[in-house]
Design a protein around this motif. Structure first.
Motif, PDB file in Angstrom:
ATOM      1  N   LYS A  12      -5.894   0.173 -36.297  1.00 41.28           N
ATOM      2  CA  LYS A  12      -6.949  -0.146 -35.332  1.00 41.28           C
ATOM      3  C   LYS A  12      -6.326  -0.455 -33.970  1.00 41.28           C
ATOM      4  O   LYS A  12      -6.817  -0.023 -32.930  1.00 41.28           O
ATOM      5  CB  LYS A  12      -7.771  -1.333 -35.822  1.00 41.28           C
TER       6      LYS A  12
ATOM      7  N   GLN B 106      -5.174   2.743 -32.331  1.00 40.22           N
ATOM      8  CA  GLN B 106      -6.271   3.458 -31.680  1.00 40.22           C
ATOM      9  C   GLN B 106      -6.479   2.940 -30.258  1.00 40.22           C
ATOM     10  O   GLN B 106      -6.695   3.716 -29.327  1.00 40.22           O
ATOM     11  CB  GLN B 106      -7.574   3.271 -32.460  1.00 40.22           C
ATOM     12  N   THR B 107      -6.420   1.630 -30.104  1.00 39.84           N
ATOM     13  CA  THR B 107      -6.598   1.024 -28.784  1.00 39.84           C
ATOM     14  C   THR B 107      -5.488   1.460 -27.839  1.00 39.84           C
ATOM     15  O   THR B 107      -5.733   1.775 -26.664  1.00 39.84           O
ATOM     16  CB  THR B 107      -6.609  -0.519 -28.896  1.00 39.84           C
TER      17      THR B 107
ATOM     18  N   HIS C 164      -8.289   6.208 -28.111  1.00 40.57           N
ATOM     19  CA  HIS C 164      -9.229   7.058 -28.856  1.00 40.57           C
ATOM     20  C   HIS C 164      -9.592   6.394 -30.166  1.00 40.57           C
ATOM     21  O   HIS C 164      -8.725   6.048 -30.963  1.00 40.57           O
ATOM     22  CB  HIS C 164      -8.631   8.434 -29.148  1.00 40.57           C
ATOM     23  N   GLU C 165     -10.891   6.213 -30.390  1.00 41.26           N
ATOM     24  CA  GLU C 165     -11.387   5.658 -31.647  1.00 41.26           C
ATOM     25  C   GLU C 165     -11.876   6.798 -32.521  1.00 41.26           C
ATOM     26  O   GLU C 165     -12.771   7.557 -32.135  1.00 41.26           O
ATOM     27  CB  GLU C 165     -12.518   4.671 -31.386  1.00 41.26           C
TER      28      GLU C 165
ATOM     29  N   THR D 204     -11.681   8.738 -39.575  1.00 40.18           N
ATOM     30  CA  THR D 204     -10.463   7.931 -39.627  1.00 40.18           C
ATOM     31  C   THR D 204      -9.409   8.499 -40.570  1.00 40.18           C
ATOM     32  O   THR D 204      -8.213   8.224 -40.403  1.00 40.18           O
ATOM     33  CB  THR D 204     -10.796   6.489 -40.053  1.00 40.18           C
TER      34      THR D 204
END
Length: 229
Positions: free
Chosen positions: A8, A11-12, A16-17, A21
Motif C-alpha cells: 500500500k 502504491q503511494t 498509482h492505486e 491489486t
C-alpha cells in the motif's frame, strides 16, 4: 486481493492505486518464490520492457526534432538499460517490497541490479494492464523524471563505445576479466579489468560485474580519448 501495508505504501510512492491489486503482487513476485498458485513477474517484465521502450522513444523523438536515428538510439539505450532501471527502482524502494525466496533473499536479492531492474519493468507492465497506456506513460515519465532531459546528446554505452574504438583501429574486441570479489555474500563487490590488444587497461569495482565492466570501459575510454595512450 488485499494488499499488505508495504505494498500500500509502495502504491503511494509510485503514485498509482491499483484496481486489480493482483497485478502489483505479481509484479513484485520473483521466480525464486513462485508456484503454481503464485505466478512470478517474468511475463510482466517482458511486456514492461516494451512499454518503457516506447515511452522513452516517444519522449526523445518529441524532445529533439532534429536528431537522427543514429543520435536517438544511444540516448534511448542509456535510458532503458538495466543500470538506469535499477536506479529508478532504488529511488522508489522497490527492493524493499519484492517477494523473494529465502536463498535469493540471503544472497542480497533486494539490492541486485538485474533483479530490481527487471522488477521495475514488471511494475510498468502491471500499471499498463491495470489502467492503460496513458497511465503507464505518465508513470514512466514521472519516475524517470530529469533523467530524460539530462541524457547526454551523444550518450553511448561505454562497453559498446570502447569496442567501436578498438575496431576502428583494427584491434580485437576488449577483454573483460574478473580479478576480484570481496564483501559479504549478500552484498558482494566485483573488480573487473578491461584490456585492449595494445596493452591499455583499466579496472573498476562495483556491486555487480556488469556495472564494473561498464565503469572500467568508461575509465579506459576516457583515458584513450584524452590521448593518454
Amino acid at each position: 486481493m488485499r494488499l499488505s501495508a508495504d505494498l500500500k505504501a509502495f502504491q503511494t510512492r509510485i503514485g498509482h492505486e491499483f484496481a486489480r491489486t493482483e497485478l502489483l503482487v505479481r509484479a513484485v513476485t520473483h521466480s525464486s518464490i513462485a508456484s503454481t498458485t503464485r505466478p512470478d513477474n517474468q511475463r510482466l517484465e517482458f511486456l514492461g520492457d516494451r512499454v518503457l521502450g516506447l515511452v522513452m522513444a516517444e519522449a526523445l523523438f518529441s524532445a529533439d526534432k532534429a536528431a537522427t536515428e543514429g543520435q536517438l538510439a544511444p540516448r534511448l539505450n542509456a535510458l532503458v538499460r538495466k543500470e538506469t532501471c535499477a536506479e529508478v527502482a532504488r529511488d522508489i524502494g522497490l527492493g524493499e517490497v519484492l517477494r523473494l525466496g529465502r536463498s535469493e533473499m540471503l544472497s542480497g536479492g533486494r539490492r541486485k541490479e538485474a533483479l530490481i531492474g527487471d522488477a521495475i519493468e514488471a511494475v510498468i507492465a502491471a500499471v499498463y494492464l491495470d489502467a492503460g497506456f496513458e497511465t503507464a506513460r505518465a508513470l514512466v515519465l514521472r519516475l524517470w523524471g530529469k533523467r530524460i532531459s539530462a541524457v547526454e546528446p551523444d550518450a553511448r554505452d561505454a562497453k559498446s563505445a570502447l569496442q567501436e574504438w578498438a575496431q576502428a583501429r583494427g584491434m580485437a574486441p576488449p577483454k573483460y576479466t574478473e580479478t576480484g570479489r570481496d564483501g559479504p555474500d549478500h552484498q558482494p563487490q566485483f573488480t573487473v579489468e578491461v584490456t585492449l590488444g595494445n596493452g591499455a587497461h583499466e579496472s573498476a569495482r562495483a556491486g555487480s560485474k556488469r556495472l564494473a565492466e561498464q565503469q572500467a570501459a568508461a575509465a579506459l575510454l576516457k583515458r584513450l580519448e584524452a590521448g593518454h595512450e
